[in-house]
Design an enzyme around this catalytic site. Structure first.
Site, PDB file in Angstrom:
ATOM      1  N   ASP A   1     -47.261  88.759   9.625  1.00 20.45           N
ATOM      2  CA  ASP A   1     -47.334  88.272   8.643  1.00 20.45           C
ATOM      3  C   ASP A   1     -48.367  87.463   8.067  1.00 20.45           C
ATOM      4  OD1 ASP A   1     -47.047  86.675  11.219  1.00 20.45           O
ATOM      5  OD2 ASP A   1     -45.612  85.185  10.387  1.00 20.45           O
TER       6      ASP A   1
ATOM      7  N   TRP B   1     -40.951  88.891  10.736  1.00 23.13           N
ATOM      8  CA  TRP B   1     -41.172  90.497  11.076  1.00 23.13           C
ATOM      9  C   TRP B   1     -42.590  91.570  10.606  1.00 23.13           C
ATOM     10  CZ3 TRP B   1     -37.055  88.391   7.719  1.00 23.13           C
ATOM     11  CH2 TRP B   1     -37.395  89.032   6.940  1.00 23.13           C
TER      12      TRP B   1
ATOM     13  N   HIS C   1     -37.393  78.691   2.571  1.00 23.45           N
ATOM     14  CA  HIS C   1     -38.102  79.736   2.624  1.00 23.45           C
ATOM     15  C   HIS C   1     -38.630  80.460   1.142  1.00 23.45           C
ATOM     16  CE1 HIS C   1     -37.590  84.131   4.880  1.00 23.45           C
ATOM     17  NE2 HIS C   1     -37.607  84.082   3.140  1.00 23.45           N
ATOM     18  N   GLU C   2     -37.792  80.446  -0.064  1.00 26.38           N
ATOM     19  CA  GLU C   2     -38.655  80.982  -1.456  1.00 26.38           C
ATOM     20  C   GLU C   2     -39.191  79.917  -1.256  1.00 26.38           C
ATOM     21  OE1 GLU C   2     -37.297  83.852  -1.645  1.00 26.38           O
ATOM     22  OE2 GLU C   2     -35.856  83.982  -1.080  1.00 26.38           O
TER      23      GLU C   2
END
Length: 677
Positions: free
Chosen positions: A291, A281, A269-270
């Site tokens: 996004d 979102w 994710h990071e």
């Protein structure tokens, strides 16, 4: 390793007790005064980007970055469509270095993660970014994409030394890290961000309301392509992770792991953020965020757990993509990057500073260089008691190939005359030792502390780049009117009927919880809470009352009182706006509040003093035998014998500032503080 249980819930309270090394922190700002970050076990990248923009006004805004990136994404998408079925992009490999920040635990214990844990994280990244078949990173989603990016641990240091891509630093503690503190250690430990993806691992990244799983520095646009005058904050570039979220329990089960984020997907994710991806979102509640990827359906807000089939924005096409790595769902649910996300990532990788140079860096070529005598120094976040005295702590590390047996270290406050610290011992290659420097003191306001290695093993250090560290910090004193003579603190709280909303805590200056209450039962008429808690002399405390319902305590109140019923604070419940925080001191060595310490009932007066300082002892049998006066840099200013219970010293020639008087009798000693004005 001890964990400070309540810090994760009340971190915003602890700031008054720290001299925080943070060059961008405005003067007078205390940590407990910072806004809430309503996150727990989640990503802090959005809040971190706000922090960077606030403290770097020329840093490109979200809108500027997206304006710069849009045509490059369009080009990447056109290339992808053109090549569909006719080949793929060149697969690139990103060199990674893990900076493990620990507090002395053995390798493999607690936050000092084992090499197997780190290797399992690399394995997960390669599975997720390559959509690898027969792994948790595979998906059959029609828009699921192989990102064609792989990761490998670096094999050489920036100076050409051999490396396994893991560097360990004994510069942590067991109370977690504020984001500001993580930002302090980044520039000290970072490897060249043009050649390495830097990953910092700390035990916990704590915020009000919980802790972060991690956060990343978002990419910037190339200055050559516009974005007038933007700043890059290159010396903090990379990602930070909490240790419990690193690696996969499936591949390296030596924990501890976070229960539902135990498969290494926090790093996936990071790193997505690091390469330009945003939360699916759009960081806007209400089906209105974006996004900038058309193939990730709108979501009302972040998703948690693993709610398959959820469609939080039914008026738009597609159910929530809870399987996307850029959502907040559990690790076991995640397995998808999309084609549009790939276009964004490829555009950033091809154009953004410190991203486009990573695939061609020499960081994966095994190092062959050597350094004989290379010492390195690192600054730990400053901690102080409630007076203005503190002892700086540094970590002295051997980064060379020879044993280090001696070193000369110079340090100073505010650019003043340097003080020399001579270290001796045996430091083998790859090891480090913490050094507690002599006590210093500062006046209220902004300051700078610097430390430099002047010599190693009797000669010049082989590498100058890791010899010097400096940080700015702010010290705020507790006002004299907030200092009390008391042995206890009486706490009285009358809640409203929603007693379960109320939590209170009393903490000391060592961040220990000395009193705590929560989970009260809702009762008509409320709950009356009465506590009397012992407190120590020469200590600072912080009381906080928190209304989790954020609607106050109508009809309620709270009071804080001393043993003799002197009022410290009283507040009607209607006036509690989420939280009320009360810092106060008990018999603190500030102003005229002197404390009798040790066996000697000795005081200094007047304090502050201008011309004459008196050393007075009320117990003649315990009169000190001698005194030594030190300035704020630890230098001896004066010394002498004490022959009477009241001895006067002429200080008219002293420079204005803070001084310490060390009193000695036999093997016992005590140190008192005074201010010359």
């Amino acid at each position: 390793m001890k964990k400070f249980t309540f810090k994760v819930s009340f971190l915003l309270l602890t700031g008054m007790f720290a001299l925080t090394a943070n060059a961008q922190q405005p003067a007078g700002t205390k940590k407990f005064g910072k806004p809430f970050i309503t996150a727990s076990k989640n990503c802090g990248t959005t809040e971190y980007e706000k922090h960077l923009e606030e403290n770097n006004p020329k840093r490109a805004s979200k809108e500027q970055f997206e304006q710069w990136l849009a045509p490059k994404v369009a080009k990447a998408k056109a290339n992808r469509i053109k090549k569909d079925g006719n080949g793929t992009n060149e697969i690139v490999t990103i060199p990674v270095v893990f900076h493990i920040i620990h507090n002395g635990d053995a390798v493999g214990e607690n936050e000092n993660l084992s090499e197997a844990r780190i290797l399992s994280q690399i394995q997960v990244l390669n599975e997720d970014y390559r959509k690898a078949a027969n792994t948790p990173g595979f998906n059959e989603n029609p828009v699921g994409a192989d990102m064609e990016i792989e990761f490998a641990l670096a094999q050489r240091t920036p100076n050409g030394l051999p490396s396994n891509g893991i560097v360990r630093y004994n510069i942590g503690d067991d109370n977690g890290w504020l984001m500001e503190e993580v930002e302090l250690l980044k520039p000290q430990t970072q490897w060249d961000p043009e050649k390495y993806l830097n990953v910092w691992v700390v035990d916990e990244i704590v915020v009000s309301g919980g802790w972060l799983s991690g956060y990343a520095q978002f990419p910037v646009g190339s200055q050559l392509d516009g974005l007038d005058g933007q700043t890059s904050t290159a010396n903090t570039d990379g990602i930070a992770l909490g240790s419990r979220f690193v690696g996969s329990e499936n591949y390296a089960p030596d924990g501890p792991f976070e229960e539902t984020r135990n498969m290494g997907r926090v790093a996936s994710h990071e790193i997505g953020h690091f390469f330009g991806l945003r939360h699916i979102w759009g960081d806007t509640v209400g089906c209105t965020g974006t996004d900038y990827c058309d193939d990730t359906p709108l979501a009302f807000m972040a998703n948690y757990g693993c709610m398959t089939g959820l469609d939080s924005c039914p008026e738009s096409d597609g159910a929530d993509m809870i399987e996307n790595y850029m959502d907040y769902t559990e690790d076991a649910c995640l397995n998808t990057f999309t084609a549009d996300q790939k276009d964004r990532m490829q555009a950033v990788l091809a154009n953004s500073p410190r991203r486009k140079t990573l695939p061609t860096a020499d960081s994966l070529i095994p190092g062959t260089a050597s350094l004989d005598n290379d010492g390195a120094v690192y600054l730990l976040p400053f901690n102080t008691n409630c007076s203005n005295a503190f002892s700086p702590v540094i970590a002295f590390a051997n980064r060379g190939t020879n044993d280090i047996t001696s070193a000369v270290i110079n340090y100073s406050i505010d650019g003043g005359q340097a003080v020399t610290y001579n270290w001796s011992g045996t430091l083998t290659p790859g090891t480090d030792e913490r050094i507690i420097l002599p006590q210093l003191s500062v006046a209220e306001g902004d300051h700078s502390f610097s430390v430099t290695i002047a010599a190693v093993n009797g000669g010049a250090d082989a590498l100058a780049s890791n010899n010097s560290r400096a940080n700015d910090f702010t010290f705020d004193t507790i006002p004299a009117e907030s200092i009390y003579n008391t042995d206890t603190v009486k706490i009285t709280i009358q809640t409203d009927e929603k007693a379960s909303d109320i939590t209170w805590i009393l903490m000391d200056s060592d961040q220990n919880t000395v009193g705590f209450g929560t989970l009260y039962e809702d009762t008509p008429g409320g709950v009356l809470i009465e506590e009397e808690i012992a407190v120590n002399s020469n200590s600072c405390y912080l009381f906080a009352i928190i209304d989790n319902g954020q609607d106050g305590m109508p009809g309620g109140y709270y009071t804080l009182e001393t043993t003799d019923n002197t009022l410290i604070k009283q507040l009607d419940g209607e006036d509690i706006d989420v939280i009320d925080v009360v810092p106060f001191g008990v018999n603190v060595l500030l102003g005229n509040k002197d404390v009798q310490r040790g066996l000697n009932a000795t005081v200094l007066y007047p304090n502050p003093a201008n011309n004459i300082l008196n050393i007075a002892t009320t117990d003649a049998a315990n009169t000190p035998e001698g005194y030594t006066i030190y300035n704020s840099l630890g230098q001896v200013i004066d010394s002498g014998k004490i022959n009477t219970a009241l001895q006067s010293l002429d200080i008219a020639g002293y420079t204005d500032g803070v001084y310490f008087v060390k009193l000695a009798k036999g093997s016992a000693s005590q140190t008192l503080q005074f201010i010359k004005y």
